[in-house]
Motif scaffolding. Structure first.
Motif, mmCIF file in Angstrom:
data_model
loop_
_atom_site.group_PDB
_atom_site.id
_atom_site.type_symbol
_atom_site.label_atom_id
_atom_site.label_comp_id
_atom_site.label_asym_id
_atom_site.label_seq_id
_atom_site.Cartn_x
_atom_site.Cartn_y
_atom_site.Cartn_z
ATOM 1 N N ARG A 4 37.774 42.902 54.543
ATOM 2 C CA ARG A 4 37.599 42.603 53.120
ATOM 3 C C ARG A 4 38.899 42.839 52.344
ATOM 4 O O ARG A 4 39.284 42.036 51.506
ATOM 5 N N LYS A 5 39.599 43.940 52.660
ATOM 6 C CA LYS A 5 40.882 44.206 51.999
ATOM 7 C C LYS A 5 41.903 43.128 52.349
ATOM 8 O O LYS A 5 42.650 42.673 51.492
ATOM 9 N N LYS A 6 41.919 42.725 53.623
ATOM 10 C CA LYS A 6 42.850 41.683 54.048
ATOM 11 C C LYS A 6 42.538 40.371 53.330
ATOM 12 O O LYS A 6 43.444 39.678 52.877
ATOM 13 N N TRP A 7 41.277 40.027 53.206
ATOM 14 C CA TRP A 7 40.848 38.812 52.530
ATOM 15 C C TRP A 7 41.233 38.861 51.052
ATOM 16 O O TRP A 7 41.723 37.878 50.496
ATOM 17 N N ASP A 8 40.991 40.008 50.400
ATOM 18 C CA ASP A 8 41.353 40.149 48.989
ATOM 19 C C ASP A 8 42.857 40.026 48.787
ATOM 20 O O ASP A 8 43.301 39.408 47.813
ATOM 21 N N ASN A 9 43.639 40.593 49.676
ATOM 22 C CA ASN A 9 45.101 40.510 49.557
ATOM 23 C C ASN A 9 45.591 39.082 49.758
ATOM 24 O O ASN A 9 46.525 38.641 49.108
ATOM 25 N N SER A 10 44.947 38.342 50.656
ATOM 26 C CA SER A 10 45.389 36.969 50.904
ATOM 27 C C SER A 10 45.010 36.060 49.720
ATOM 28 O O SER A 10 45.720 35.100 49.441
ATOM 29 N N ILE A 11 43.917 36.353 49.034
ATOM 30 C CA ILE A 11 43.533 35.557 47.870
ATOM 31 C C ILE A 11 44.471 35.823 46.705
ATOM 32 O O ILE A 11 44.857 34.911 45.983
ATOM 33 N N LYS A 12 44.866 37.085 46.525
ATOM 34 C CA LYS A 12 45.745 37.446 45.401
ATOM 35 C C LYS A 12 47.146 36.868 45.572
ATOM 36 O O LYS A 12 47.829 36.584 44.601
ATOM 37 N N ASN A 13 47.578 36.706 46.796
ATOM 38 C CA ASN A 13 48.932 36.197 47.043
ATOM 39 C C ASN A 13 48.920 34.731 47.071
ATOM 40 O O ASN A 13 48.911 33.790 46.805
#
Length: 69
Positions: free
Chosen positions: A60-69
């Motif tokens: 979930r953290k990885k997914w959130d970071n990829s969406i923000k970038n």
């Protein structure tokens, strides 16, 4: 991570209480093998759930970071 620790701790406490309640020692013919197999399976499931919760949190953290970038 704190929520995962709380949930795992509560499950272990619950298992401990159930282990005390279900202790087969006072029966005429106690079946200790079945008792300890069930406890072992329960512990395995608790740790598997913990592992899956941690993995899900990381994804979930990885997914959130990829969406923000």
């Amino acid at each position: 991570m704190k929520k995962i620790n709380i949930i795992s701790g509560l499950l272990l406490i619950y298992l401990g209480v159930m282990a005390v309640i279900g202790w087969p020692g006072k029966k005429a013919e106690p079946d200790y093998l079945q008792y300890f197999v069930i406890l072992g399976i329960s512990l395995t499931v608790i740790f598997l759930l913990r592992f899956l919760q941690i993995r899900r949190m990381k994804l979930r953290k990885k997914w959130d970071n990829s969406i923000k970038n």
